[in-house]
Write a protein that holds these residues in place. Structure first.
Motif: not given
Length: 245
Positions: A52-53, A55, A74-76, A79, A204, A207, A210
């Motif tokens: 889910e998270l 980088s 980066t991937y979230d 969110g 991540t 923060p 984003y």
């Protein structure tokens, strides 16, 4: 309802017959149970979803060689957001292209750090996590590196499928962890595109990744065609890079 498909059921029966010929002492019973369990759970690789998270780093190259870049991603999934920062050369000019996708807000920022310009566009709000598409077909499974000893290689699965407007793609993910390795696509509009990823870290670290750049604060929302998922974002990167001034 069949518990196992026909090929797996045949393997289980074969192992069971073999067990019947063995002297059924304690050790042989355990061996047979281990074999049956291994056959029972064995199956072809299935499409997967990445952590889910994430980088990491990436490189992008077009088939004609006119666009090449390297950058960070980066991937979230929690969110519903993603950011790709690319630095490279296109049309004999260097560029710094920053793509921030806020799926939960339906907003997409495309920033040019060289000219300090920013575009704010609508984004398809249906969030599609970075994943092997559910309709993808398995091309094959290979070791990258060597399988001769532990640590010499990694087991990967290669998938392929079709894209809109007569496009095709192939993508490679690790068997363990579902970590993306590469993505190659072709469409008549953009030609060939290859994206390679590396140095992935689960999590991540910043923060602030984003948040849009400060010079995007006064950008007005534009009506434009937008990417729908990670794969089409990467495909569109080559076309957008050619238009960077």
């Amino acid at each position: 309802m069949e518990v196992f498909p026909e090929p797996e059921r045949s393997q289980i029966l074969l192992v069971w017959r073999l067990c019947n010929f063995l002297t059924m002492n304690f050790i042989s019973v355990l061996s047979c149970l281990s074999l049956l369990l291994a056959v029972g759970v064995a199956q072809y690789p299935k499409p997967c979803v990445v952590p889910e998270l994430l980088s990491g780093g990436l490189t992008v190259m077009t088939g004609d060689g006119l666009i090449s870049s390297t950058g960070l991603i980066t991937y979230d999934a929690l969110g519903q957001r993603m950011r790709v920062k690319n630095f490279g050369i296109g049309d004999n000019q260097d560029f710094a292209l920053d793509q921030l996708m806020l799926f939960s807000e339906g907003v997409y920022y495309e920033s040019n750090w060289k000219t300090l310009s920013c575009k704010k566009m609508k984004l398809d709000s249906s969030f599609i996590p970075m994943q092997v598409p559910s309709d993808a077909k398995l091309m094959g499974q290979v070791f990258m590196g060597s399988s001769s000893s532990w640590g010499m290689g990694v087991l990967t699965n290669t998938w392929y499928g079709s894209l809109p407007e007569n496009g095709i793609y192939s993508t490679v993910f690790t068997e363990i962890g579902c970590i993306p390795v590469s993505f190659t696509s072709y469409t008549p509009q953009s030609g060939w595109l290859t994206v390679s990823t590396f140095n992935w870290v689960i999590g991540t670290s910043n923060p602030m990744d984003y948040l849009p750049p400060d010079f995007c604060a006064n950008s007005e929302l534009e009506e434009t065609e937008t990417p729908h998922n990670f794969f089409t974002v990467m495909e569109s990167l080559a076309m957008k890079s050619k238009r960077v001034e």
